[in-house]
Scaffold this motif. Structure first.
Motif, PDB file in Angstrom:
ATOM      1  N   ALA A 191      -8.129  18.065 -11.716  1.00  0.00           N
ATOM      2  CA  ALA A 191      -9.494  19.023 -11.213  1.00  0.00           C
ATOM      3  C   ALA A 191     -10.085  18.329  -9.947  1.00  0.00           C
ATOM      4  O   ALA A 191      -9.576  17.283  -9.463  1.00  0.00           O
ATOM      5  N   LYS A 192     -10.889  19.370  -9.236  1.00  0.00           N
ATOM      6  CA  LYS A 192     -11.747  18.675  -8.270  1.00  0.00           C
ATOM      7  C   LYS A 192     -12.503  17.585  -8.297  1.00  0.00           C
ATOM      8  O   LYS A 192     -12.987  16.756  -7.703  1.00  0.00           O
ATOM      9  N   LYS A 193     -13.379  18.041  -9.560  1.00  0.00           N
ATOM     10  CA  LYS A 193     -14.628  17.146  -9.910  1.00  0.00           C
ATOM     11  C   LYS A 193     -14.191  16.055 -10.886  1.00  0.00           C
ATOM     12  O   LYS A 193     -13.817  16.325 -12.103  1.00  0.00           O
ATOM     13  N   LEU A 194     -14.960  14.972 -10.670  1.00  0.00           N
ATOM     14  CA  LEU A 194     -14.776  13.912 -11.414  1.00  0.00           C
ATOM     15  C   LEU A 194     -16.131  13.524 -12.038  1.00  0.00           C
ATOM     16  O   LEU A 194     -17.001  13.047 -11.244  1.00  0.00           O
ATOM     17  N   ILE A 195     -16.416  13.480 -13.433  1.00  0.00           N
ATOM     18  CA  ILE A 195     -17.679  13.072 -13.721  1.00  0.00           C
ATOM     19  C   ILE A 195     -17.389  11.507 -14.234  1.00  0.00           C
ATOM     20  O   ILE A 195     -16.661  11.233 -14.959  1.00  0.00           O
ATOM     21  N   ILE A 196     -18.394  10.709 -13.782  1.00  0.00           N
ATOM     22  CA  ILE A 196     -18.334   9.291 -14.167  1.00  0.00           C
ATOM     23  C   ILE A 196     -19.357   8.938 -15.027  1.00  0.00           C
ATOM     24  O   ILE A 196     -20.603   9.143 -14.692  1.00  0.00           O
ATOM     25  N   SER A 197     -19.313   8.147 -16.156  1.00  0.00           N
ATOM     26  CA  SER A 197     -20.115   7.681 -17.108  1.00  0.00           C
ATOM     27  C   SER A 197     -19.893   6.534 -17.866  1.00  0.00           C
ATOM     28  O   SER A 197     -18.646   6.179 -17.927  1.00  0.00           O
ATOM     29  N   TRP A 198     -20.563   6.115 -18.571  1.00  0.00           N
ATOM     30  CA  TRP A 198     -20.444   4.893 -19.610  1.00  0.00           C
ATOM     31  C   TRP A 198     -21.255   4.983 -20.800  1.00  0.00           C
ATOM     32  O   TRP A 198     -22.295   5.550 -20.807  1.00  0.00           O
ATOM     33  N   GLY A 199     -20.788   4.299 -21.921  1.00  0.00           N
ATOM     34  CA  GLY A 199     -21.700   4.273 -23.025  1.00  0.00           C
ATOM     35  C   GLY A 199     -22.044   5.590 -23.784  1.00  0.00           C
ATOM     36  O   GLY A 199     -21.151   6.689 -23.898  1.00  0.00           O
ATOM     37  N   SER A 200     -23.128   5.722 -24.312  1.00  0.00           N
ATOM     38  CA  SER A 200     -23.615   6.845 -25.086  1.00  0.00           C
ATOM     39  C   SER A 200     -23.547   8.278 -24.651  1.00  0.00           C
ATOM     40  O   SER A 200     -23.575   9.323 -25.176  1.00  0.00           O
ATOM     41  N   THR A 201     -23.537   8.550 -23.418  1.00  0.00           N
ATOM     42  CA  THR A 201     -23.535   9.772 -22.711  1.00  0.00           C
ATOM     43  C   THR A 201     -22.092  10.369 -22.827  1.00  0.00           C
ATOM     44  O   THR A 201     -22.043  11.470 -22.603  1.00  0.00           O
ATOM     45  N   LYS A 202     -21.198   9.742 -23.225  1.00  0.00           N
ATOM     46  CA  LYS A 202     -19.895  10.150 -23.637  1.00  0.00           C
ATOM     47  C   LYS A 202     -19.991  11.316 -24.627  1.00  0.00           C
ATOM     48  O   LYS A 202     -19.121  12.531 -24.222  1.00  0.00           O
ATOM     49  N   GLY A 203     -20.633  11.380 -25.679  1.00  0.00           N
ATOM     50  CA  GLY A 203     -20.579  12.331 -26.723  1.00  0.00           C
ATOM     51  C   GLY A 203     -21.309  13.748 -26.002  1.00  0.00           C
ATOM     52  O   GLY A 203     -20.543  14.905 -25.887  1.00  0.00           O
ATOM     53  N   PRO A 204     -22.513  13.740 -25.402  1.00  0.00           N
ATOM     54  CA  PRO A 204     -22.913  14.921 -24.602  1.00  0.00           C
ATOM     55  C   PRO A 204     -22.206  15.244 -23.570  1.00  0.00           C
ATOM     56  O   PRO A 204     -22.186  16.563 -23.321  1.00  0.00           O
ATOM     57  N   ILE A 205     -21.395  14.624 -22.804  1.00  0.00           N
ATOM     58  CA  ILE A 205     -20.474  15.106 -21.808  1.00  0.00           C
ATOM     59  C   ILE A 205     -19.442  15.720 -22.424  1.00  0.00           C
ATOM     60  O   ILE A 205     -19.009  16.778 -21.925  1.00  0.00           O
TER      61      ILE A 205
END
Ligand code: TPP
Ligand code: SF4
Ligand code: MG
Lengths: 567, 207
Positions: A469-483
């Motif tokens: 894909a063109k777009k990469l979301i980066i996160s960590w921890g508990s935001t995993k579920g909602p993402i």
């Protein structure tokens, strides 16, 4: 099934069994092979206020609770206007009020269908004002077409001594709904796609991981939202005779006891939230210099200071990474869901034993106190790494011997010839204090070189979604579920990949390579300053196009993320 | 033959410091009791009293200032077979780490605490401590200490009368030895408050 994910919410004052009814509803869902993800809100009070428990469920995996609700039960009157924003035109709102008694201002603003449910009258017929929550559950059981007998059995198992009373409450709600709300009945047909066996809160899952990893010393001072782990583990001491769970005098005592326990050979963890963690900083530094492996289970809540005790935030990442004065190696890992909370429960103990340095497992209220359905975690038997232990030291044993990779085998007190001094002062290879410049530098380098093995052993990042894909979301921890839940529901999901960092310190250089493969970078964090962004910027050239932050004490909901991604 | 608990490092206290006496007395009594040095954990606070650390060769932990008792409790709870001792000063044990002392006394945990009570923070060159007499001039109280001192024996007994706590003047070597012996033999929490004068900074206390 007409709709993939359903969301139900129970609301009422503290002390009215909101959490219990939510848990029961979840148990009933599991018995019907649903997947679920829940979320509770409660004030820092024992009675009164406004408590809620919401559960999103589906026959497929549900990664996070949804924002919009299908059914709300106001267990006592007037506990629904707080949720006007969460209603859709189809939301059913059950409350023990007549529509003409309601504040017209709210009533006008509201979406959804208001349905009067005479909970108090029904409860009086049964003979206990306490069972209004169970009656609501009976109504829900009817609406969702649950097996009535199965529902009663589960409720009885939960209330044991009050089985009969609660079984009658279920029947009463069920019958009332059948007579009055039959047109709202959802004829769900149960075709499970997965076999769910149980659901766990993050704190429980972490604790089970700690036990599976042969953790045998857990020390804490009560602090929401980490207290769940203390309670869970304290109750396990009978079943695990080697397990010691200590509620110490204060967090300074907790952290220093933990150093002693780990030095004496125990697989040791402490649990706390931000304020308590601040008090543990000096002892963490001691672990660093004396090379004693201790795990810190840090379950964050919004600060500063006492903050908003029962709510959520990812605001302690920099605090965790920068914790402890001086410079010493440290590993910071963050679980993103229930399974990872379990995994990091034992991985952290293995890392602490192997690298002989502090390991921080950073979670938060949203993950620590919310449940998701998953496999039976009690059946998993992970690999145990006790680290390098010297059992037969020679007469000139050097505890802090310089070595390739920085790790020197340790002896456990009680071992013949293994005597050494663990020291908060800088020291030589035996552990004796030194101020010598050459030794000081060599010892620093020895300790710091342990990062290499840490990078190899620490959990690797997850890359989800469309890797080209063109777009990469980066996160960590508990935001995993909602993402993940957002990516499940968003129309153009193939436009996105999602990189979940599990090890936040040290940062693996491979992360840069992954990021470089994408055109647009979007960071999502549950804090106000973008702490992960700061960390990545400190490591390499990093300029995300978008940063989405939330810092009002609430977690991200999938709907919000969909909206942000569509913008 | 007496057990050897000594490292090869020469003690660094001031000539005439009472800690030399304490060092000799603790070693003698550990040896008389045949405590195996590979099963012995000595925890040292930070201060002149904590500086015993380098001179012993047993399992040892030179902990943080005030936190030696907490660390010792962790060791003893994790492995009750260990013989666990603490050595510290009045500043660390009765001041910075008082909450840990209270906790240990309440639990009557079987650890032995030796306090070199010199009424001062000596390693930091002579400031007032929790046991400094009222009115004493120190570097941090140049016009005289306004606080009444802590009486460790009374304090500890009021928390838990079942523990061992005694104060002893170090100049009475026979009594010092006997008290340390009884403390080591006591089947629970024991604290010996060892009254001594700091030869470097103690003079100011009486000025
Ligand atoms: C957290 C912390 N605060 C302050 C110090 C500085 N400090 C070192 S020793 C000491 C006082 C020592 O007094 P005491 O415990 O009575 O021991 P003594 O030197 O008198 O034997 C202080 C304040 C420290 N090392 N750590
Ligand atoms: S300063 Fe006082 S306590 Fe410290 S070594 Fe010298 S005499 Fe002993
Ligand atoms: Mg002193």
């Amino acid at each position: 099934m007409s709709k993939k994910v359903f969301t139900i919410k129970f609301a009422g004052p503290a002390g009215m069994g909101i959490k219990s009814v939510g848990q029961l509803f979840s148990k009933i869902l599991i018995a019907h092979d649903f997947n679920l993800s829940d979320y509770s809100e409660y004030p820092s009070l024992v009675r009164g206020g406004h408590n809620t428990c919401q559960i999103s469920f589906s026959q497929d995996k549900v990664f996070a609770p949804h924002y919009f609700i299908d059914i709300l039960f106001s267990i006592v009157p007037n506990h629904w206007p707080q949720h006007l924003g969460e209603f859709t035109k189809d939301t059913l709102i059950f409350s023990d009020e007549q529509i003409d008694q309601i504040n017209p201002e709210f009533n006008q603003k509201r979406k959804g269908k208001f349905l009067s449910l005479p909970l108090k009258t029904l409860a009086n017929e049964i003979g206990s004002a306490q069972v209004v929550n169970t009656i609501s559950l009976g109504v829900a059981a009817y609406l969702f077409n649950f097996d009535l007998e199965l529902t009663k059995t589960i409720v009885c198992g939960f209330y044991k001594n009050f089985c009969d009373l609660n079984a009658r409450a279920i029947q009463s709600g069920y019958d009332y709904a059948k007579t009055n709300f039959s047109k709202y009945k959802l004829n769900l047909i149960y075709k499970p796609t997965t076999k769910t066996t149980d659901f766990y809160e993050g704190n429980e899952a972490y604790s089970l991981g700690f036990l599976a990893g042969k953790g045998d010393f857990y020390c804490a001072y009560p602090m929401t939202p980490a207290t769940g782990a203390l309670h869970f583990l304290a109750a396990k001491q009978e079943a695990y005779p080697n397990l010691k769970v200590i509620h110490a005098e204060d967090e300074v005592g907790v952290a220093n006891m933990a150093v002693g326990a780990a030095f004496a050979g125990a697989r040791t963890a402490v649990g706390t939230s931000g304020g308590g963690f601040a008090l543990m900083n000096e002892a963490m530094s001691l672990c660093g210099v004396s090379e004693v492996g201790v795990v810190y289970y840090l379950v964050s809540r919004p600060g500063p200071a006492t903050g908003i005790p029962t709510y959520t935030a990812q605001a302690d990442l920099l605090h965790a990474i920068n914790s402890g004065h001086g410079e010493f190696p440290k590993i910071v890992i963050a679980p993103g869901d229930i399974d990872e909370s379990f995994e990091m429960g034992y991985q952290s103990l293995n890392l602490a034993a192997k690298i002989q340095t502090p390991v921080i497992v950073i979670s938060d209220k949203f993950l620590g106190e919310s449940s998701t359905s998953t496999q039976d975690l009690t059946k998993i038997k992970p690999e145990i790494d006790l680290g390098d232990i010297e059992k037969n030291p020679n007469s000139d044993y050097k505890r802090y011997q310089y070595s390739q990779g920085g790790i020197s085998p340790r002896t456990i007190p009680g071992t013949q010839n293994g005597q050494f001094l663990a020291n908060s002062y800088e020291h030589d290879e035996y552990g004796f204090s030194t101020e010598d410049a050459t030794t000081a530098k060599k010892m620093f380098d020895k300790r710091n070189s342990k990062y290499k093995l840490a990078l190899k052993l620490a959990p690797k990042a997850n890359l989800f979604g469309n890797k080209s894909a063109k777009k990469l979301i980066i996160s960590w921890g508990s935001t995993k579920g909602p993402i993940l839940e957002a990516l499940k529901n968003i129309k153009n999901s193939s436009d996105f990949a999602f990189l979940q960092l599990k090890t936040l310190w040290p940062i693996n250089p491979d992360i840069k390579k992954i990021i470089d493969g994408f055109k647009e970078i979007i960071v999502i964090e549950n804090n106000g300053t973008g702490q992960l962004v700061s960390i990545l910027k400190s490591q390499f050239d990093f300029n995300p196009q978008k940063i989405h932050l939330k810092y009002d004490g609430r977690p991200f909901f999938p709907e919000e993320i969909v909206k942000k991604l569509n913008n | 033959m007496p057990t050897n608990y000594r490292s090869s490092i020469t003690p660094t206290w001031c000539p005439g410091c009472h800690n030399y006496l304490v060092f000799a007395a603790i070693q003698k009594n550990l040896s008389d009791l045949n405590v195996d040095s590979s099963n012995l954990v000595m925890n040292y606070d930070i201060g002149c009293a904590g500086n015993f650390a380098d001179f012993f060769k047993t399992y040892g932990f030179h902990t943080l200032h005030g936190r030696s008792i907490a660390t010792a409790m962790g060791e003893k709870i994790a492995n009750p077979n260990l013989f666990v001792c603490v050595i510290g000063g009045d500043g660390g044990i009765y001041g910075e780490g008082l909450n840990h002392l209270v906790s240990a006394v309440r639990s009557n945990i079987n650890i032995k605490v030796f306090v070199s009570n010199n009424f001062l923070y000596s390693l930091t060159t002579g400031q007032t401590s929790p046991t400094t007499p009222k009115g004493s001039r120190t570097k941090s109280t140049p016009t005289g200490n306004i606080n009444v001192p802590v009486d460790p024996v009374k304090l500890i007994k009021s928390i838990n009368p079942d523990v061992f706590v005694e104060s002893v003047d170090n100049r009475d070597m026979v009594k010092l030895n006997d008290t340390i012996k009884r403390a080591l033999e006591f089947p629970g929490f024991a604290l010996v408050d060892m009254i001594q004068e700091c030869v470097a900074f103690g003079k100011q206390l009486n000025s």
